[in-house]
Design a protein around this motif. Structure first.
Motif, mmCIF file in Angstrom:
data_model
loop_
_atom_site.group_PDB
_atom_site.id
_atom_site.type_symbol
_atom_site.label_atom_id
_atom_site.label_comp_id
_atom_site.label_asym_id
_atom_site.label_seq_id
_atom_site.Cartn_x
_atom_site.Cartn_y
_atom_site.Cartn_z
ATOM 1 N N GLN A 235 0.820 -1.213 0.000
ATOM 2 C CA GLN A 235 0.000 0.000 0.000
ATOM 3 C C GLN A 235 0.860 1.273 0.000
ATOM 4 O O GLN A 235 0.951 1.995 0.988
ATOM 5 C CB GLN A 235 -0.944 -0.015 1.199
ATOM 6 C CG GLN A 235 -1.973 -1.139 1.145
ATOM 7 C CD GLN A 235 -2.840 -1.188 2.379
ATOM 8 O OE1 GLN A 235 -2.346 -1.214 3.503
ATOM 9 N NE2 GLN A 235 -4.148 -1.197 2.181
ATOM 10 N N VAL A 236 1.487 1.529 -1.128
ATOM 11 C CA VAL A 236 2.328 2.713 -1.251
ATOM 12 C C VAL A 236 1.504 3.982 -1.052
ATOM 13 O O VAL A 236 1.906 4.903 -0.329
ATOM 14 C CB VAL A 236 3.034 2.743 -2.625
ATOM 15 C CG1 VAL A 236 3.819 4.040 -2.795
ATOM 16 C CG2 VAL A 236 3.952 1.536 -2.783
ATOM 17 N N ASP A 237 0.337 4.059 -1.690
ATOM 18 C CA ASP A 237 -0.509 5.245 -1.577
ATOM 19 C C ASP A 237 -0.925 5.508 -0.137
ATOM 20 O O ASP A 237 -0.971 6.666 0.309
ATOM 21 C CB ASP A 237 -1.761 5.103 -2.451
ATOM 22 C CG ASP A 237 -1.444 5.168 -3.935
ATOM 23 O OD1 ASP A 237 -0.320 5.606 -4.275
ATOM 24 O OD2 ASP A 237 -2.302 4.771 -4.749
ATOM 25 N N LYS A 238 -1.237 4.442 0.602
ATOM 26 C CA LYS A 238 -1.623 4.589 2.002
ATOM 27 C C LYS A 238 -0.467 5.144 2.824
ATOM 28 O O LYS A 238 -0.660 6.010 3.693
ATOM 29 C CB LYS A 238 -2.063 3.231 2.567
ATOM 30 C CG LYS A 238 -2.457 3.258 4.033
ATOM 31 C CD LYS A 238 -3.727 4.050 4.282
ATOM 32 C CE LYS A 238 -4.174 3.910 5.715
ATOM 33 N NZ LYS A 238 -5.402 4.687 5.997
ATOM 34 N N GLN A 239 0.736 4.669 2.547
ATOM 35 C CA GLN A 239 1.887 5.180 3.286
ATOM 36 C C GLN A 239 2.121 6.666 2.994
ATOM 37 O O GLN A 239 2.443 7.440 3.894
ATOM 38 C CB GLN A 239 3.154 4.391 2.954
ATOM 39 C CG GLN A 239 4.317 4.757 3.874
ATOM 40 C CD GLN A 239 5.628 4.137 3.461
ATOM 41 O OE1 GLN A 239 6.032 4.235 2.312
ATOM 42 N NE2 GLN A 239 6.301 3.500 4.407
ATOM 43 N N ILE A 240 1.905 7.062 1.744
ATOM 44 C CA ILE A 240 2.052 8.471 1.386
ATOM 45 C C ILE A 240 1.015 9.319 2.139
ATOM 46 O O ILE A 240 1.309 10.430 2.604
ATOM 47 C CB ILE A 240 1.901 8.668 -0.135
ATOM 48 C CG1 ILE A 240 3.060 7.979 -0.875
ATOM 49 C CG2 ILE A 240 1.846 10.146 -0.500
ATOM 50 C CD1 ILE A 240 4.425 8.510 -0.523
ATOM 51 N N GLU A 241 -0.203 8.799 2.291
ATOM 52 C CA GLU A 241 -1.230 9.507 3.055
ATOM 53 C C GLU A 241 -0.797 9.678 4.513
ATOM 54 O O GLU A 241 -0.997 10.739 5.117
ATOM 55 C CB GLU A 241 -2.552 8.732 3.004
ATOM 56 C CG GLU A 241 -3.234 8.731 1.649
ATOM 57 C CD GLU A 241 -4.482 7.861 1.646
ATOM 58 O OE1 GLU A 241 -4.887 7.406 2.729
ATOM 59 O OE2 GLU A 241 -5.039 7.631 0.547
ATOM 60 N N ILE A 242 -0.220 8.628 5.076
ATOM 61 C CA ILE A 242 0.230 8.688 6.471
ATOM 62 C C ILE A 242 1.354 9.715 6.620
ATOM 63 O O ILE A 242 1.382 10.496 7.584
ATOM 64 C CB ILE A 242 0.684 7.292 6.943
ATOM 65 C CG1 ILE A 242 -0.516 6.344 7.012
ATOM 66 C CG2 ILE A 242 1.382 7.374 8.302
ATOM 67 C CD1 ILE A 242 -0.145 4.892 7.235
ATOM 68 N N LEU A 243 2.274 9.728 5.664
ATOM 69 C CA LEU A 243 3.366 10.696 5.700
ATOM 70 C C LEU A 243 2.832 12.127 5.585
ATOM 71 O O LEU A 243 3.285 13.036 6.289
ATOM 72 C CB LEU A 243 4.360 10.401 4.585
ATOM 73 C CG LEU A 243 5.560 11.350 4.446
ATOM 74 C CD1 LEU A 243 6.373 11.400 5.732
ATOM 75 C CD2 LEU A 243 6.440 10.923 3.263
ATOM 76 N N THR A 244 1.857 12.324 4.710
ATOM 77 C CA THR A 244 1.242 13.643 4.544
ATOM 78 C C THR A 244 0.607 14.113 5.850
ATOM 79 O O THR A 244 0.776 15.274 6.273
ATOM 80 C CB THR A 244 0.177 13.608 3.436
ATOM 81 O OG1 THR A 244 0.795 13.203 2.203
ATOM 82 C CG2 THR A 244 -0.470 14.961 3.248
ATOM 83 N N ALA A 245 -0.138 13.214 6.497
ATOM 84 C CA ALA A 245 -0.782 13.551 7.768
ATOM 85 C C ALA A 245 0.251 13.865 8.842
ATOM 86 O O ALA A 245 0.071 14.786 9.650
ATOM 87 C CB ALA A 245 -1.686 12.410 8.205
ATOM 88 N N ALA A 246 1.339 13.105 8.849
ATOM 89 C CA ALA A 246 2.385 13.333 9.850
ATOM 90 C C ALA A 246 3.011 14.711 9.673
ATOM 91 O O ALA A 246 3.252 15.433 10.649
ATOM 92 C CB ALA A 246 3.448 12.249 9.752
ATOM 93 N N LEU A 247 3.266 15.098 8.438
ATOM 94 C CA LEU A 247 3.824 16.423 8.180
ATOM 95 C C LEU A 247 2.879 17.526 8.648
ATOM 96 O O LEU A 247 3.310 18.577 9.120
ATOM 97 C CB LEU A 247 4.122 16.587 6.690
ATOM 98 C CG LEU A 247 5.384 15.898 6.165
ATOM 99 C CD1 LEU A 247 5.422 15.948 4.642
ATOM 100 C CD2 LEU A 247 6.631 16.529 6.754
ATOM 101 N N GLY A 248 1.581 17.271 8.518
ATOM 102 C CA GLY A 248 0.586 18.250 8.947
ATOM 103 C C GLY A 248 0.595 18.498 10.439
ATOM 104 O O GLY A 248 0.086 19.525 10.908
ATOM 105 N N LYS A 249 1.169 17.573 11.208
ATOM 106 C CA LYS A 249 1.257 17.736 12.660
ATOM 107 C C LYS A 249 2.450 18.587 13.088
ATOM 108 O O LYS A 249 2.666 18.819 14.269
ATOM 109 C CB LYS A 249 1.367 16.356 13.332
ATOM 110 C CG LYS A 249 0.150 15.466 13.132
ATOM 111 C CD LYS A 249 -1.050 15.996 13.892
ATOM 112 C CE LYS A 249 -2.244 15.069 13.736
ATOM 113 N NZ LYS A 249 -3.417 15.553 14.494
#
Length: 333
Positions: free
Chosen positions: A89-103
């Motif tokens: 799930q590459v796309d899912k990992q990218i979503e998680i990274l995006t959310a982490a940056l938002g924090k």
């Protein structure tokens, strides 16, 4: 302090020798795919570092989590350990990274499923002055201030040497790899293949397949290889899921004479090695990987010098040494 002893031992010894005499405790079953929501860095009293793994489907990642949590406790920082449900799930990992940056975290530790796909987000992290530490898998970028990982090319090369010795330096072999996008997948494939091609002219690699680290898919791929190449003498599984898939296929087809070599550990591989169904495997130091990634992230935030490439070591184990104190320290259930 036994986990810290493991880390120091793994980083300070020859890759195929001792790693210390402390045993790693059994790893708990994998939890849900993502950790609870991260704290807002502005409101948190402690340094906050999201640790984003490649998945949760293998016990390897739970051992990495133990190491990361150990470092966080010692260094008095807050971490979350997150990742997609599977390593496909590459796309899912990218979503998680995006959310982490938002924090707006203090730093990020990241194990890339796709060594290129995450680069734009890592560039955003750099622009925001958020240090990035790679672990397990690097990325095709100079942005990470450090990467804590196994020398996968050398480790897979050792697996190739062991395979060659077990098939008397001649015959057909095949490879099942978890992917061809992550740094670990690429390096383990190339480390094995290039060592065979450069040192063993009488060994032919008849097929390389990619199972996404999924046991069922890897089983099916291995069966197809065996049916297409009935004279295959050995198969290398380049991660935990790949190796179990190879083992399952060989067992189901009753091809016990095929030499199976794996990578990582986990209960199924360990049991197979003890019983003789698997010849042996390469194990990493997952607790050391987790520990060193968080330690490097904290140093980077503080402006301290960080080693660019943190080699956490690797080790060959088989039924002759699997119960030794040195090897027990880097195996996980």
């Amino acid at each position: 302090m036994f986990l810290f002893a493991i880390v120091l031992a793994a980083c300070g010894t020859n890759k195929t020798e001792e790693v210390g005499k402390s045993a790693v405790p059994a790893v708990a079953p994998a939890p849900a795919a993502t950790a609870p929501a991260a704290p807002d860095a502005k409101k948190a009293d402690k340094m906050y570092i999201p640790v984003i793994s490649k998945g949760f489907q293998h016990q390897f990642w739970q051992a990495v989590k133990l190491g990361a949590e150990k470092a966080a406790k010692e260094l008095d920082v807050t971490i979350t350990f997150e990742g997609p449900e599977t390593e496909a799930q590459v796309d899912k990992q990218i979503e998680i990274l995006t959310a982490a940056l938002g924090k707006k975290p203090s730093a990020i530790a990241f194990a890339a499923l796709d060594s290129k796909a995450a680069v734009p987000l890592l560039e955003k992290a750099k622009a925001a002055k958020i240090p990035v530490v790679g672990f397990d898998s690097g990325v095709d970028s100079d942005i990470p201030v450090a990467t804590a990982a196994t020398d996968n090319i050398a480790a897979a090369g050792l697996a190739a040497d062991k395979m060659a010795g077990l098939i008397n330096n001649e015959g057909e072999v095949a490879v099942i790899v978890h992917d061809q996008t992550s740094r670990t997948g690429i390096d383990r494939r190339d480390g094995f293949v290039n060592r065979i091609k450069s040192k063993y002219p009488n060994i032919k690699i008849v097929d390389i397949q990619y199972g996404g680290g999924d046991q069922l898919k890897s089983t099916d791929l291995t069966k197809a290889i065996i049916q297409a190449h009935p004279n295959v003498k050995g198969i290398f599984g380049a991660n935990e899921g790949s190796a179990i898939g190879v083992l399952n296929a060989v067992t189901e087809l009753k091809k016990d004479k095929i030499i199976v070599i794996g990578y990582d550990s986990g209960k199924q591989q360990m049991d197979a090695i003890k019983s003789g169904k698997m010849a042996g495997a390469i194990t990493q130091n997952p607790i050391g990987i987790g520990y060193e990634s968080v330690k490097a992230a904290v140093k980077a935030v503080k402006g301290e010098k960080v080693e660019k490439n943190i080699d956490t070591g690797f080790f060959w184990y088989d039924k002759t040494n699997i119960d030794s104190p040195e090897i027990k320290g880097v195996l996980y259930n």
